[in-house]
Design a protein around this motif. Structure first.
Motif, short mmCIF file in Angstrom:
data_model
loop_
_atom_site.label_atom_id
_atom_site.label_comp_id
_atom_site.label_asym_id
_atom_site.label_seq_id
_atom_site.Cartn_x
_atom_site.Cartn_y
_atom_site.Cartn_z
N ARG A 1 0.83 -1.20 0.00
CA ARG A 1 0.00 0.00 0.00
C ARG A 1 0.87 1.26 0.00
NH1 ARG A 1 -5.20 1.41 0.60
NH2 ARG A 1 -5.65 3.45 1.53
N SER A 2 2.02 1.18 0.65
CA SER A 2 2.91 2.34 0.76
C SER A 2 3.89 2.45 -0.40
CB SER A 2 3.69 2.28 2.08
OG SER A 2 2.81 2.22 3.18
N SER A 3 3.98 1.40 -1.23
CA SER A 3 4.97 1.34 -2.31
C SER A 3 6.39 1.45 -1.75
CB SER A 3 4.72 2.44 -3.35
OG SER A 3 3.43 2.33 -3.89
N ILE A 4 6.61 0.78 -0.61
CA ILE A 4 7.90 0.79 0.08
C ILE A 4 8.37 -0.64 0.27
CG2 ILE A 4 9.05 1.35 2.27
CD1 ILE A 4 8.41 3.81 0.58
N GLN A 5 9.67 -0.87 0.10
CA GLN A 5 10.23 -2.18 0.33
C GLN A 5 10.81 -2.25 1.74
OE1 GLN A 5 10.24 -5.04 -1.66
NE2 GLN A 5 10.94 -5.90 0.29
N PRO A 6 10.17 -3.00 2.66
CA PRO A 6 10.70 -3.11 4.01
C PRO A 6 12.05 -3.85 4.02
CG PRO A 6 8.42 -3.87 3.89
CD PRO A 6 8.92 -3.75 2.49
N ILE A 7 12.91 -3.47 4.96
CA ILE A 7 14.23 -4.09 5.09
C ILE A 7 14.25 -4.93 6.36
CG2 ILE A 7 16.71 -3.65 5.30
CD1 ILE A 7 16.15 -0.88 4.00
N PRO A 8 14.27 -6.29 6.25
CA PRO A 8 14.29 -7.13 7.45
C PRO A 8 15.70 -7.17 8.06
CG PRO A 8 14.28 -8.50 5.48
CD PRO A 8 14.18 -7.07 5.01
N VAL A 9 15.77 -6.97 9.39
CA VAL A 9 17.09 -6.89 10.04
C VAL A 9 17.18 -7.76 11.29
CG1 VAL A 9 17.59 -4.58 9.18
CG2 VAL A 9 16.35 -4.84 11.34
#
Length: 305
Positions: free
Chosen positions: A163-171
């Motif tokens: 929905r945000s057009s953002i790629q989350p970064i898993p850490v």
């Protein structure tokens, strides 16, 4: 009674001002001619299920801009995620993102102000959100330098990213990933009762001068710097950047994170699906976002002559 509802009862009302605006709306000495700045929330206000700004809203915004009224966006979204909405409404003003924690000018990419969560408080808050009773039901998001960091990619995070057009970064362990102070922390869950519990309990632990804690929707718990909310951001934009006063501002929002902005504005509009306590402080309640309520409000108050 929810924690937000109890808090709202202690807030000063602005609907008690006398004066007629037509059809039962009251707004002191404010008139359409006074409004020089229109501030719009995004989700639930100008963007609904389609995640787009619909044509009736765009047309209404263009019409008020043609009258010389400037238009700004104030949102809980990340700056990058909010940019396309800023562009859709043709705003030429700085964009207020992260509940007002970041004000940035898309024309120059200059950051006008940026209030971050102090590191010690961010760490303590992450410790709280990792409680065994909460951990497995919450997706934790940490925002640093307009990037989204998450513990792991959950179904909720995937939906949020799309929905945000953002790629989350898993850490993994977010506490180990905090290289600098974050702009915002968010905990989301489909368990609405849990989100309310998280908000209630953490408000008991942290004073308002330590953290600004709110819900933008009933599944999102959000934490920012104590001086980062939409009301403070809109006041700064209106008074410090544009040389206006509160009575020159009309604001439209739909949830608890819009309260401070609605209280500041000379004319405040709540959307039809806003929680009742939010509607109660507004000067007028518009139809729902799916009925283009923002456009209805703009036409009613700013395009009647």
């Amino acid at each position: 009674m929810t924690d937000e509802e109890q808090q709202m009862k202690t807030m000063p009302s602005i609907t008690s001002r006398t004066g007629e605006w037509g059809d039962g709306a009251e707004k002191g000495s404010v008139s359409a001619a006074d409004i020089k700045l229109l501030v719009l929330d995004i989700d639930g206000t100008i963007a609904g299920r389609s995640n787009q700004v619909r044509e009736p809203v765009i047309a209404a915004v263009k019409a008020v801009q043609a009258k010389g009224i400037q238009v700004a966006i104030a949102t809980g979204r990340m700056y990058r995620s909010a940019l396309r909405f800023h562009q859709a409404v043709g705003s030429t003003l700085p964009l207020m993102a992260y509940q007002g924690a970041m004000m940035r000018d898309p024309a120059t990419d200059a950051v006008i102000h940026h209030k971050t969560v102090p590191m010690a408080l961010a760490m303590a808050l992450l410790d709280e959100l990792e409680r065994p009773a909460w951990r497995d039901q919450l997706s934790i998001h940490v925002y640093i330098d307009d990037q989204l960091y998450v513990r792991a990619i959950s179904a909720e995070t995937l939906d949020y990213g799309q929905r945000s057009s953002i790629q989350p970064i898993p850490v993994g362990d977010l506490r180990q990933a905090l290289s600098r102070e974050p702009t915002k922390l968010l905990a989301l869950s489909e368990n609405r009762d849990l989100v309310e519990t998280v908000l209630t309990e953490l408000r008991q632990q942290y004073r308002p001068d330590q953290l600004y804690l709110t819900r933008s929707v009933d599944t999102y718990f959000e934490a920012t710097h104590p001086q980062a909310n939409k009301g403070i951001a809109v006041k700064y934009l209106a008074e410090e950047v544009l040389g206006l006063r509160a009575e020159n501002v009309m604001a439209i929002g739909d949830n608890f994170n819009d309260v401070e902005m609605l209280e500041y504005a000379g004319l405040s509009i709540a959307m039809g699906e806003a929680p009742e306590p939010v509607q109660a402080i507004a000067d007028w309640v518009a139809p729902s976002v799916e009925a283009d309520g923002a456009a209805v409000a703009i036409r009613k108050f700013l395009l009647t002559d």
